[in-house]
Design a protein around this motif. Structure first.
Motif, mmCIF file in Angstrom:
data_model
loop_
_atom_site.group_PDB
_atom_site.id
_atom_site.type_symbol
_atom_site.label_atom_id
_atom_site.label_comp_id
_atom_site.label_asym_id
_atom_site.label_seq_id
_atom_site.Cartn_x
_atom_site.Cartn_y
_atom_site.Cartn_z
ATOM 1 N N GLY A 60 0.827 -1.200 0.000
ATOM 2 C CA GLY A 60 0.000 0.000 0.000
ATOM 3 C C GLY A 60 0.861 1.249 0.000
ATOM 4 N N ALA A 61 0.378 2.289 -0.657
ATOM 5 C CA ALA A 61 1.106 3.558 -0.708
ATOM 6 C C ALA A 61 0.871 4.361 0.568
ATOM 7 C CB ALA A 61 0.647 4.374 -1.926
ATOM 8 N N GLY A 62 1.858 5.196 0.903
ATOM 9 C CA GLY A 62 1.676 6.152 1.993
ATOM 10 C C GLY A 62 1.659 5.571 3.380
ATOM 11 N N GLY A 63 2.278 4.414 3.581
ATOM 12 C CA GLY A 63 2.376 3.856 4.928
ATOM 13 C C GLY A 63 1.120 3.182 5.431
ATOM 14 N N VAL A 64 0.161 2.909 4.546
ATOM 15 C CA VAL A 64 -1.071 2.192 4.892
ATOM 16 C C VAL A 64 -1.237 1.073 3.882
ATOM 17 C CG1 VAL A 64 -3.581 2.339 5.085
ATOM 18 C CG2 VAL A 64 -2.166 4.241 5.876
ATOM 19 N N PHE A 65 -1.572 -0.131 4.342
ATOM 20 C CA PHE A 65 -1.812 -1.221 3.390
ATOM 21 C C PHE A 65 -3.166 -1.005 2.718
ATOM 22 C CE2 PHE A 65 -3.002 -5.426 1.917
ATOM 23 C CZ PHE A 65 -1.826 -5.888 1.368
ATOM 24 N N SER A 66 -4.247 -1.135 3.452
ATOM 25 C CA SER A 66 -5.580 -0.857 2.897
ATOM 26 C C SER A 66 -6.599 -0.832 4.021
ATOM 27 C CB SER A 66 -5.998 -1.908 1.866
ATOM 28 O OG SER A 66 -7.347 -1.711 1.465
ATOM 29 N N ALA A 67 -7.493 0.165 3.958
ATOM 30 C CA ALA A 67 -8.579 0.253 4.930
ATOM 31 C C ALA A 67 -9.750 -0.643 4.559
ATOM 32 C CB ALA A 67 -9.055 1.702 5.047
ATOM 33 N N GLY A 68 -9.624 -1.416 3.482
ATOM 34 C CA GLY A 68 -10.700 -2.306 3.089
ATOM 35 C C GLY A 68 -11.711 -1.587 2.214
ATOM 36 N N GLY A 69 -12.981 -1.912 2.398
ATOM 37 C CA GLY A 69 -14.035 -1.295 1.600
ATOM 38 C C GLY A 69 -14.119 0.203 1.826
ATOM 39 N N ASP A 70 -14.611 0.894 0.816
ATOM 40 C CA ASP A 70 -14.693 2.358 0.851
ATOM 41 C C ASP A 70 -15.928 2.780 1.655
ATOM 42 O OD1 ASP A 70 -14.304 5.049 0.306
ATOM 43 O OD2 ASP A 70 -15.311 4.946 -1.640
ATOM 44 N N VAL A 71 -15.781 2.851 2.985
ATOM 45 C CA VAL A 71 -16.918 3.144 3.857
ATOM 46 C C VAL A 71 -17.511 4.514 3.558
ATOM 47 C CG1 VAL A 71 -17.686 3.363 6.255
ATOM 48 C CG2 VAL A 71 -15.997 1.617 5.643
ATOM 49 N N GLY A 116 1.654 -0.395 8.267
ATOM 50 C CA GLY A 116 0.492 0.342 8.721
ATOM 51 C C GLY A 116 -0.735 -0.541 8.840
ATOM 52 N N PRO A 117 -1.918 0.081 8.915
ATOM 53 C CA PRO A 117 -3.132 -0.694 9.147
ATOM 54 C C PRO A 117 -3.669 -1.376 7.903
ATOM 55 C CG PRO A 117 -3.634 1.660 9.078
ATOM 56 C CD PRO A 117 -2.146 1.539 8.990
ATOM 57 N N VAL A 118 -4.341 -2.499 8.140
ATOM 58 C CA VAL A 118 -5.142 -3.162 7.118
ATOM 59 C C VAL A 118 -6.438 -3.572 7.789
ATOM 60 C CG1 VAL A 118 -4.031 -5.402 7.559
ATOM 61 C CG2 VAL A 118 -5.280 -5.022 5.429
ATOM 62 N N ALA A 119 -7.557 -3.349 7.108
ATOM 63 C CA ALA A 119 -8.862 -3.598 7.710
ATOM 64 C C ALA A 119 -9.817 -4.131 6.665
ATOM 65 C CB ALA A 119 -9.424 -2.310 8.322
ATOM 66 N N GLY A 120 -10.975 -4.618 7.147
ATOM 67 C CA GLY A 120 -12.056 -5.005 6.265
ATOM 68 C C GLY A 120 -11.613 -5.988 5.198
ATOM 69 N N ALA A 121 -12.088 -5.742 3.967
ATOM 70 C CA ALA A 121 -11.769 -6.638 2.861
ATOM 71 C C ALA A 121 -10.288 -6.648 2.529
ATOM 72 C CB ALA A 121 -12.576 -6.247 1.622
ATOM 73 N N GLY A 122 -9.557 -5.600 2.929
ATOM 74 C CA GLY A 122 -8.116 -5.593 2.709
ATOM 75 C C GLY A 122 -7.408 -6.722 3.431
ATOM 76 N N LEU A 123 -8.028 -7.209 4.529
ATOM 77 C CA LEU A 123 -7.433 -8.323 5.261
ATOM 78 C C LEU A 123 -7.309 -9.566 4.393
ATOM 79 C CD1 LEU A 123 -9.469 -7.827 8.530
ATOM 80 C CD2 LEU A 123 -6.970 -7.731 8.413
ATOM 81 N N GLY A 124 -8.220 -9.728 3.427
ATOM 82 C CA GLY A 124 -8.175 -10.916 2.590
ATOM 83 C C GLY A 124 -6.874 -11.055 1.827
ATOM 84 N N PHE A 125 -6.288 -9.930 1.404
ATOM 85 C CA PHE A 125 -5.037 -9.990 0.653
ATOM 86 C C PHE A 125 -3.881 -10.430 1.545
ATOM 87 C CE2 PHE A 125 -7.792 -7.224 -1.736
ATOM 88 C CZ PHE A 125 -7.584 -7.641 -3.041
ATOM 89 N N VAL A 126 -3.916 -10.031 2.812
ATOM 90 C CA VAL A 126 -2.887 -10.456 3.753
ATOM 91 C C VAL A 126 -3.074 -11.928 4.109
ATOM 92 C CG1 VAL A 126 -1.946 -10.076 6.067
ATOM 93 C CG2 VAL A 126 -2.618 -8.123 4.653
ATOM 94 N N LEU A 127 -4.314 -12.323 4.376
ATOM 95 C CA LEU A 127 -4.578 -13.704 4.771
ATOM 96 C C LEU A 127 -4.318 -14.690 3.638
ATOM 97 C CD1 LEU A 127 -7.878 -13.063 6.749
ATOM 98 C CD2 LEU A 127 -5.642 -13.605 7.730
ATOM 99 N N ALA A 128 -4.515 -14.259 2.394
ATOM 100 C CA ALA A 128 -4.306 -15.149 1.248
ATOM 101 C C ALA A 128 -2.847 -15.253 0.839
ATOM 102 C CB ALA A 128 -5.128 -14.664 0.054
#
Length: 271
Positions: A60-71, A116-128
């Motif tokens: 992820g860019a900017g020190g964040v992996f992904s917050a997941g879905g676009d809440v 940095g943080p990863v949340a929501g659907a972004g977790l799937g990329f880490v878990l996979a």
């Protein structure tokens, strides 16, 4: 696949067998919009078909992996009638399911570079991922419950396989936030690297995986995936068949020769 691809919110580049896919919406904490799922599915599908791709790295860019879905984008759904809202999310999740299935079909090594943080659907990329390299800022946030939702992005299928059934329940039902050290203890990440060494460690790991015998890696991933639900006799048969296929390859010949010659192998499939 072109050497470098840029679409809204995503960038990808292929260099020396390593395909880097970057979530690139730092102003929105690299959240994944509905519009991003189709091009990302295409990137993954093309990667699986491209013999030049020998390893995939997500970051992820900017020190964040992904917050997941676009809440933030979910707010529009609040103004819709309930039936319309459900229809929109059904279509959104069907597109996301195609993306996750494309990810799970990848038979090359997959690395998650977790800063940095990863949340929501972004977790799937880490878990996979097959290998997760994190720095000290990594945080896995199981926050679906916090907005009245259930997990998506393949999390309910992947998480119990990574940490076990009871831990998976604890993390999701308590909306847990897991820091880097606990993530290492639970097996959610494989290695924690100091920030200054992070990029170099990720690159070195990716290149080492890219240099592995491609077909043997693909067969190993398929074997391990099948083992989660297979009976022992069926799995032993799959192991036999995979070995029989492998001994017919130039990679096997090179691997045995290099071992006996006491040198590093140079697998033909990795050149």
């Amino acid at each position: 696949m072109s050497p470098t691809t840029v679409v809204e919110g995503l960038s990808s580049s292929l260099d020396d067998g390593v395909l880097r896919i970057t979530f690139d919406r730092p102003e929105a904490r690299n959240s994944i919009t509905r519009e991003m799922t189709v091009p990302l599915t295409r990137i993954l599908t093309d990667a699986q078909a491209d013999e030049r791709v020998r390893c995939i790295v997500f970051g992820g860019a900017g020190g964040v992996f992904s917050a997941g879905g676009d809440v933030a984008g979910f707010r529009r759904a609040l103004a819709e009638p309930v039936a319309g809202r459900q229809a929109e999310f059904r279509a959104r999740l069907d597109a996301a399911a195609d993306m996750v299935e494309a990810l799970l079909r990848i038979d090359r090594p997959v690395v998650a570079a977790l800063r940095g943080p990863v949340a929501g659907a972004g977790l799937g990329f880490v878990l996979a991922a097959d290998l997760v390299i994190a720095d000290e800022t990594a945080k896995l946030i199981f926050a679906h419950r916090a907005i009245g939702l259930t997990p998506d992005g393949g999390v309910t299928w992947l998480l119990p396989r990574v940490v076990g059934w009871r831990v998976a329940k604890r993390l999701t039902l308590t909306a847990a936030t897991v820091g880097a050290s606990e993530a290492l203890r639970l097996g959610l990440v494989d290695r924690i690297v100091a920030g200054g060494d992070f990029d170099g460690e990720v690159t070195a790991a990716a290149r080492a995986l890219a240099g592995a015998p491609r077909d043997a890696v693909a067969r190993t991933k398929r074997l391990l995936d099948a083992a989660m639900t297979a009976a022992p006799d069926a799995q032993l048969g799959r192991e036999r068949d995979a070995i029989v296929e492998s001994v017919a390859t130039a990679d096997f010949e090179e691997g045995v020769s290099a071992f006996l010659d006491k040198r590093q192998p140079r697998f033909p499939s990795a050149r």
